[in-house]
Design a protein around this motif. Structure first.
Motif, PDB file in Angstrom:
ATOM      1  N   LYS A   1     -23.954  37.208 -22.966  1.00 31.18           N
ATOM      2  CA  LYS A   1     -23.705  37.033 -24.393  1.00 31.18           C
ATOM      3  C   LYS A   1     -24.548  35.927 -25.023  1.00 31.18           C
ATOM      4  N   TYR A   2     -24.922  34.955 -24.213  1.00 33.30           N
ATOM      5  CA  TYR A   2     -25.532  33.753 -24.771  1.00 33.30           C
ATOM      6  C   TYR A   2     -27.025  33.601 -24.494  1.00 33.30           C
ATOM      7  N   TYR A   3     -27.508  34.277 -23.480  1.00 32.90           N
ATOM      8  CA  TYR A   3     -28.901  34.088 -23.080  1.00 32.90           C
ATOM      9  C   TYR A   3     -29.642  35.421 -22.948  1.00 32.90           C
ATOM     10  N   ASP A   4     -30.917  35.397 -23.322  1.00 29.62           N
ATOM     11  CA  ASP A   4     -31.835  36.467 -22.941  1.00 29.62           C
ATOM     12  C   ASP A   4     -32.351  36.128 -21.544  1.00 29.62           C
ATOM     13  N   ILE A   5     -32.241  37.075 -20.645  1.00 29.15           N
ATOM     14  CA  ILE A   5     -32.662  36.840 -19.265  1.00 29.15           C
ATOM     15  C   ILE A   5     -33.823  37.776 -18.945  1.00 29.15           C
ATOM     16  N   LYS A   6     -34.881  37.199 -18.406  1.00 26.91           N
ATOM     17  CA  LYS A   6     -36.074  37.973 -18.096  1.00 26.91           C
ATOM     18  C   LYS A   6     -36.543  37.681 -16.669  1.00 26.91           C
ATOM     19  N   ILE A   7     -37.018  38.735 -16.006  1.00 24.80           N
ATOM     20  CA  ILE A   7     -37.673  38.567 -14.713  1.00 24.80           C
ATOM     21  C   ILE A   7     -39.108  38.129 -14.992  1.00 24.80           C
ATOM     22  N   VAL A   8     -39.503  36.984 -14.482  1.00 23.88           N
ATOM     23  CA  VAL A   8     -40.839  36.459 -14.792  1.00 23.88           C
ATOM     24  C   VAL A   8     -41.805  36.560 -13.607  1.00 23.88           C
ATOM     25  N   LYS A   9     -41.276  36.664 -12.391  1.00 22.58           N
ATOM     26  CA  LYS A   9     -42.129  36.817 -11.219  1.00 22.58           C
ATOM     27  C   LYS A   9     -41.416  37.691 -10.192  1.00 22.58           C
ATOM     28  N   SER A  10     -42.193  38.412  -9.425  1.00 16.77           N
ATOM     29  CA  SER A  10     -41.632  39.157  -8.301  1.00 16.77           C
ATOM     30  C   SER A  10     -42.667  39.223  -7.193  1.00 16.77           C
ATOM     31  N   ALA A  11     -42.189  39.346  -5.967  1.00 18.54           N
ATOM     32  CA  ALA A  11     -43.081  39.403  -4.814  1.00 18.54           C
ATOM     33  C   ALA A  11     -42.580  40.480  -3.864  1.00 18.54           C
ATOM     34  N   ILE A  12     -43.498  41.329  -3.436  1.00 19.13           N
ATOM     35  CA  ILE A  12     -43.194  42.434  -2.532  1.00 19.13           C
ATOM     36  C   ILE A  12     -43.925  42.208  -1.215  1.00 19.13           C
ATOM     37  N   ASP A  13     -43.208  42.353  -0.101  1.00 17.96           N
ATOM     38  CA  ASP A  13     -43.821  42.164   1.210  1.00 17.96           C
ATOM     39  C   ASP A  13     -44.276  43.513   1.765  1.00 17.96           C
ATOM     40  N   ASP A  14     -45.485  43.902   1.402  1.00 16.03           N
ATOM     41  CA  ASP A  14     -46.040  45.170   1.879  1.00 16.03           C
ATOM     42  C   ASP A  14     -46.248  45.169   3.388  1.00 16.03           C
ATOM     43  N   VAL A  15     -46.624  44.020   3.949  1.00 15.83           N
ATOM     44  CA  VAL A  15     -46.900  43.949   5.390  1.00 15.83           C
ATOM     45  C   VAL A  15     -45.627  44.198   6.197  1.00 15.83           C
ATOM     46  N   ARG A  16     -44.512  43.679   5.708  1.00 13.43           N
ATOM     47  CA  ARG A  16     -43.245  43.919   6.402  1.00 13.43           C
ATOM     48  C   ARG A  16     -42.951  45.415   6.477  1.00 13.43           C
ATOM     49  N   MET A  17     -43.180  46.130   5.364  1.00 15.75           N
ATOM     50  CA  MET A  17     -42.931  47.568   5.365  1.00 15.75           C
ATOM     51  C   MET A  17     -43.889  48.275   6.313  1.00 15.75           C
ATOM     52  N   ARG A  18     -45.153  47.859   6.323  1.00 18.02           N
ATOM     53  CA  ARG A  18     -46.120  48.438   7.258  1.00 18.02           C
ATOM     54  C   ARG A  18     -45.614  48.318   8.698  1.00 18.02           C
ATOM     55  N   ASN A  19     -45.127  47.133   9.044  1.00 11.39           N
ATOM     56  CA  ASN A  19     -44.637  46.900  10.407  1.00 11.39           C
ATOM     57  C   ASN A  19     -43.377  47.708  10.711  1.00 11.39           C
ATOM     58  N   MET A  20     -42.475  47.811   9.714  1.00 14.02           N
ATOM     59  CA  MET A  20     -41.252  48.581   9.925  1.00 14.02           C
ATOM     60  C   MET A  20     -41.555  50.059  10.165  1.00 14.02           C
ATOM     61  N   ILE A  21     -42.458  50.613   9.353  1.00 17.10           N
ATOM     62  CA  ILE A  21     -42.818  52.025   9.509  1.00 17.10           C
ATOM     63  C   ILE A  21     -43.460  52.261  10.868  1.00 17.10           C
ATOM     64  N   ARG A  22     -44.377  51.406  11.241  1.00 21.76           N
ATOM     65  CA  ARG A  22     -45.019  51.521  12.551  1.00 21.76           C
ATOM     66  C   ARG A  22     -44.004  51.467  13.685  1.00 21.76           C
ATOM     67  N   ASP A  23     -43.074  50.503  13.617  1.00 20.96           N
ATOM     68  CA  ASP A  23     -42.106  50.328  14.707  1.00 20.96           C
ATOM     69  C   ASP A  23     -41.128  51.495  14.791  1.00 20.96           C
ATOM     70  N   ILE A  24     -40.676  51.993  13.631  1.00 23.24           N
ATOM     71  CA  ILE A  24     -39.748  53.132  13.660  1.00 23.24           C
ATOM     72  C   ILE A  24     -40.428  54.363  14.249  1.00 23.24           C
ATOM     73  N   LEU A  25     -41.656  54.637  13.823  1.00 26.20           N
ATOM     74  CA  LEU A  25     -42.354  55.824  14.312  1.00 26.20           C
ATOM     75  C   LEU A  25     -42.671  55.736  15.800  1.00 26.20           C
ATOM     76  N   LEU A  26     -43.055  54.557  16.256  1.00 27.23           N
ATOM     77  CA  LEU A  26     -43.482  54.428  17.656  1.00 27.23           C
ATOM     78  C   LEU A  26     -42.335  54.088  18.603  1.00 27.23           C
ATOM     79  N   LYS A  27     -41.548  53.073  18.256  1.00 30.19           N
ATOM     80  CA  LYS A  27     -40.536  52.578  19.190  1.00 30.19           C
ATOM     81  C   LYS A  27     -39.243  53.398  19.147  1.00 30.19           C
ATOM     82  N   GLU A  28     -38.890  53.901  17.963  1.00 29.97           N
ATOM     83  CA  GLU A  28     -37.635  54.632  17.836  1.00 29.97           C
ATOM     84  C   GLU A  28     -37.836  56.147  17.897  1.00 29.97           C
ATOM     85  N   LEU A  29     -38.784  56.649  17.142  1.00 30.25           N
ATOM     86  CA  LEU A  29     -38.998  58.098  17.090  1.00 30.25           C
ATOM     87  C   LEU A  29     -40.058  58.565  18.087  1.00 30.25           C
TER      88      LEU A  29
END
Length: 215
Positions: free
Chosen positions: A173-201
């Motif tokens: 009610k009292y403030y306008d709230i805005k997202i001013v920065k964001s950070a995405i860890d692409d490398v983490r996703m790369r590693n997760m996909i690799r590990d699931i495909l190789l180690k699990e599947l």
């Protein structure tokens, strides 16, 4: 390098990961010594494990005999997803760089008082959203009989996650709230996909492969 080794190649396009700036797409390539058909067949199970929900987490963009593209929605939780202190934000990013189990996303937001003539400054209500959803594009290409390349790109937030942030920001009610920065860890996703495909599947289990990683 042994010809049976798995070569993981990181292809940077734009900014480095977890830079603390608003994210732009980065491209990461994972090369697997596994057949194209085996990798493609494993994508629905990969999406189910990343999606962690009964909601749909996989969309097919196109498929043919030598290439395919999919959108996968990653769903997870992060109790420190949203912070309003830049020093805290930078600390979280710094810690995430050395911890592969940290979440894929962090966001910094700021307040702006709606009534700038108010004699009494109202208290700030913290944003708290722990569940997030990110959309990733996977493009799979057949390189050779037992060699497949996966190109991974962060596309954006899924609709439900974006809507939840919007509603939370607009409900104050009292403030306008805005997202001013964001950070995405692409490398983490790369590693997760690799590990699931190789180690699990175990998409490469029909190959007598010696695993080796080049990061």
């Amino acid at each position: 390098m042994n010809k049976f080794a798995i070569i993981v190649v990181i292809c940077f396009a734009a900014v480095s990961r977890l830079s603390g700036q608003n994210s732009v797409p980065e491209f990461y390539s994972v090369k697997l010594m596994a057949g194209f058909d085996r990798v493609k067949a494993a994508i629905p199970e990969l999406a189910a494990r990343l999606g962690k929900s009964e909601s749909p987490s996989l969309t097919s963009i196109y498929e043919n005999d030598s290439s395919a593209a999919f959108e996968i929605t990653e769903r997870n939780t992060n109790n420190q997803l949203l912070v309003d202190n830049e020093k805290e934000y930078e600390r979280l990013l710094s810690e995430a760089k050395t911890d592969p189990y940290k979440p894929s996303i962090y966001m910094l937001y700021e307040y702006e008082l709606k009534d700038k003539t108010a004699s009494v400054i109202p208290p700030k209500k913290p944003l708290f959203i722990s569940a997030y959803g990110l959309v990733w594009t996977l493009t799979i290409k057949k390189i050779a009989e037992k060699e497949t390349n996966i190109l991974i790109r962060h596309k954006g937030q899924d609709k439900a996650f974006s809507e939840k942030i919007r509603r939370e920001c607009e409900s104050d009610k009292y403030y306008d709230i805005k997202i001013v920065k964001s950070a995405i860890d692409d490398v983490r996703m790369r590693n997760m996909i690799r590990d699931i495909l190789l180690k699990e599947l175990q998409v490469d289990q029909d190959n007598s492969t010696v695993l080796s990683l080049n990061n």
